[in-house]
Design an enzyme around this catalytic site. Structure first.
Site, PDB file in Angstrom:
ATOM      1  N   SER A 114       0.886  -1.107   0.044  1.00 54.94           N
ATOM      2  CA  SER A 114       0.075  -0.034  -0.015  1.00 54.94           C
ATOM      3  C   SER A 114       0.852   1.196   0.070  1.00 54.94           C
ATOM      4  O   SER A 114       0.378   2.536  -0.001  1.00 54.94           O
ATOM      5  CB  SER A 114      -0.973  -0.058   1.301  1.00 54.94           C
ATOM      6  OG  SER A 114      -2.041  -1.190   1.104  1.00 54.94           O
ATOM      7  N   CYS A 173     -14.145  -5.440  19.236  1.00 53.06           N
ATOM      8  CA  CYS A 173     -15.171  -4.605  18.890  1.00 53.06           C
ATOM      9  C   CYS A 173     -16.340  -4.873  19.643  1.00 53.06           C
ATOM     10  O   CYS A 173     -17.144  -4.292  20.356  1.00 53.06           O
ATOM     11  CB  CYS A 173     -15.649  -4.832  17.428  1.00 53.06           C
ATOM     12  SG  CYS A 173     -15.300  -6.275  16.719  1.00 53.06           S
ATOM     13  N   LYS A 212     -12.438 -14.243  23.580  1.00 48.54           N
ATOM     14  CA  LYS A 212     -12.138 -12.635  23.517  1.00 48.54           C
ATOM     15  C   LYS A 212     -13.156 -11.963  24.362  1.00 48.54           C
ATOM     16  O   LYS A 212     -12.881 -11.294  25.517  1.00 48.54           O
ATOM     17  CB  LYS A 212     -11.895 -11.909  22.140  1.00 48.54           C
ATOM     18  CG  LYS A 212     -10.977 -12.475  21.508  1.00 48.54           C
ATOM     19  CD  LYS A 212     -10.892 -11.412  20.185  1.00 48.54           C
ATOM     20  CE  LYS A 212     -10.065 -12.210  19.106  1.00 48.54           C
ATOM     21  NZ  LYS A 212     -10.376 -11.520  17.767  1.00 48.54           N
ATOM     22  N   HIS A 228     -22.507  -3.901  14.926  1.00 40.66           N
ATOM     23  CA  HIS A 228     -22.811  -4.954  15.469  1.00 40.66           C
ATOM     24  C   HIS A 228     -24.221  -5.066  16.401  1.00 40.66           C
ATOM     25  O   HIS A 228     -24.194  -4.020  16.819  1.00 40.66           O
ATOM     26  CB  HIS A 228     -21.677  -5.417  16.575  1.00 40.66           C
ATOM     27  CG  HIS A 228     -20.448  -5.809  15.754  1.00 40.66           C
ATOM     28  ND1 HIS A 228     -20.432  -5.988  14.306  1.00 40.66           N
ATOM     29  CD2 HIS A 228     -19.143  -6.057  16.341  1.00 40.66           C
ATOM     30  CE1 HIS A 228     -19.097  -6.356  14.432  1.00 40.66           C
ATOM     31  NE2 HIS A 228     -18.291  -6.284  15.254  1.00 40.66           N
TER      32      HIS A 228
END
Lengths: 359, 359
Positions: free
Chosen positions: A41, A129, A220, A253
């Site tokens: 990139s 998240c 997690k 989410h």
């Protein structure tokens, strides 16, 4: 006033581009920004505050003279570069899972355990998240009534798997609408042996499987929540049971959260709503009569955690349900990362201690 | 051998067309089939066993000489026509919610409480789609260890809202892919004031809201499960906590099911897997190493209930998680309805008792 040189590692990804935006909007006085990515990139031109910035290939020397690193280029890149950055005097906020469970690294959601940043050794980890939005919503409950147990089922958006995953989800949807067979190369996990379509489907696998049959994403949610909650409350850790499912949504989410409190006399549904109304980082959306409840398409672009569908379990007084939605790329990632950096600046903690991480 | 005249009420809908297919595949000796619908759909030509059948407008007289009615034309049509059919000597299996909680009407999932059909008074109710697949999966657990509590979060497909809802979901997905604003006229509930897109979104509302903040779909899962389970076991009813969410999938409901048993000494994860392997109507799909778990796109077209992701809660021995998927239009509706009719035929129960329903 001190000004800061900020490096963004993984600047071209789904979270990276949002790190740039969140940094622009932040209270951090930025002297200069450095955009770092993989060799592939490098050379790309992005913008920061209206100025062109050429993306550079990350090397250990990239971090010379950098004060703050915001990292979201994958666990391997963080493991390789963040100790190098810290050695050079930078403080790093890491959005990968590389250091989250490391006892030397604070795992921070500012609304929940801001104080944990005081003891940093150069690296602060940003939680997963799905964990972040849940603990934001649970924090006011824990403070008032104590949490005994949480049972959560997630409805996680495809963008959690990165920029190429978003394109794959759209491609699959178009294949389905064209009456073609859907193809898959990324979901559920890019490195896994088998790939399945996510469009018009549900995938009860996020990340790899653990020995006990849970996925690493579920692991997690359990262990990060305990670390964040214990860090703040010095109490016995809350029990967490998580099931994580990928759903055909691009951003946002959803979480169906059942929780049981220690002291049920402290709560009523009205009290829970009041706590959410006043909770840090929370927007209450709970008006069934007017069909007001959190939805991913409304959460997209916001750094808030949206909470609604609050109900007491009729058969288990002291147990409640709620529905929690947040933009997984913002509060779930970029916004929380930048928020941690803001707190570091606010409390003048952008300095690496003598006993720094990895020394 | 007795042969039966079978009427299908609501023959042109998403479930109706599947009722025709399931009846074709069934063990029921069909003398003649009558396809009934609203005035709007009358005149349409469908096929049964390769023969053209003209759809007729349903009237009370339509049920003269009918032995078995399979109904899926909405609650209002069932309330209006099924007592008329029973009065005329027909036995009705109803796929709507009209009679489910009526104490005079058995609510039946053959794998769970087949015996309840023995006491029918002319009408037998088919439970809600999300309830059926859950109780099929829970039945072997209840039998061996007793169920104390179930906490379920559903991931329900759009087709549960009918044929026009499927078209709306596809239309919204195409709008999104074209970069247009999504429009909505049906989801979450056609009769509701507000409509929201389901494509690329999550809607934590299925059916209307109750006083206590739960939706009627959630209410159904709680109360139907108790009725089905109590009917079979004569035990104290299991506690059920449900959160129902509509997801952008066309066919196949997913359910994240957490359950706590009465006697935890009777179960291990291996034992739960064995029970599912041998459970009636269940296909075990649980092999994390090979990424085998239930997915809606694999369940579509099957009458089985698929179970996987079986795990014991590490912090609550005796509590387990599982992930349950089934085709909501088949086992969740048409297949279970026809299966009940097969059991009526098998046990020679296609006869209306003297004290019939509504007399």
């Amino acid at each position: 006033m001190r000004e800061y040189n900020v490096a963004i590692l993984g600047a071209t990804g789904a979270v990276g581009t949002r790190l740039i935006e969140q940094l622009e909007k932040s209270s951090i006085p930025v002297k200069a920004v450095k955009l770092l990515a993989s060799k592939r990139s490098a050379g790309k031109v992005l913008q920061f505050n209206g100025q062109d910035v050429v993306v550079e290939e990350a090397t250990p020397e990239s971090f010379d003279d950098v004060d703050i690193v915001l990292a979201s280029a994958g666990g391997a890149a963080s493991k390789k570069f963040l100790p190098e950055a810290v050695k050079r005097g930078a403080v790093a906020v890491d959005n990968t899972s590389a250091f989250r469970m490391d006892p030397e690294v604070p795992l921070v959601v500012p609304e929940v355990n801001e104080k944990a940043i005081y003891d940093h050794k150069g690296i602060i980890a940003n939680p997963n998240c799905s964990t972040i939005q849940m603990v934001v919503a649970l924090k006011p409950i824990e403070d008032v009534a104590g949490l005994k147990q949480v049972i959560v089922s997630t409805y996680q958006a495809g963008s959690g798997a990165g920029q190429t995953a978003i394109a794959e989800l759209d491609h699959q949807a178009q294949q389905h609408l064209n009456g073609e067979k859907m193809t898959a190369d990324i979901f559920p996990v890019k490195s896994a042996k088998k790939h399945y379509p996510l469009a018009y489907n549900l995938l009860p696998q996020i990340d790899v499987f653990e020995e006990d049959g849970s996925t690493h994403e579920e692991w997690k949610m359990v262990h990060e929540t305990k670390k964040i909650m214990e860090g703040d409350m010095n109490s016995d850790a809350v029990k967490v049971n998580a099931t994580c499912v990928r759903v055909p949504v691009v951003i946002g989410h959803g979480e169906s959260v059942f929780f049981e409190v220690e002291d049920s006399s402290k709560l009523t549904p009205a009290k829970v709503k009041e706590l959410m109304q006043n909770g840090a980082g929370i927007t209450l959306q709970d008006d069934p009569d007017n069909q007001i409840y959190p939805q991913p398409i409304n959460a997209e672009g916001s750094t808030q955690t949206f909470v609604g569908r609050i109900r007491e379990d009729q058969e288990n007084p002291g147990s409640y349900n709620m529905w929690v939605v947040s933009d997984n790329l913002l509060k779930g990632a970029a916004a929380n990362t930048v928020q941690i950096a803001e707190k570091l600046v606010e409390h003048d903690l952008v300095r690496v201690p003598a006993e720094y991480y990895g020394k």
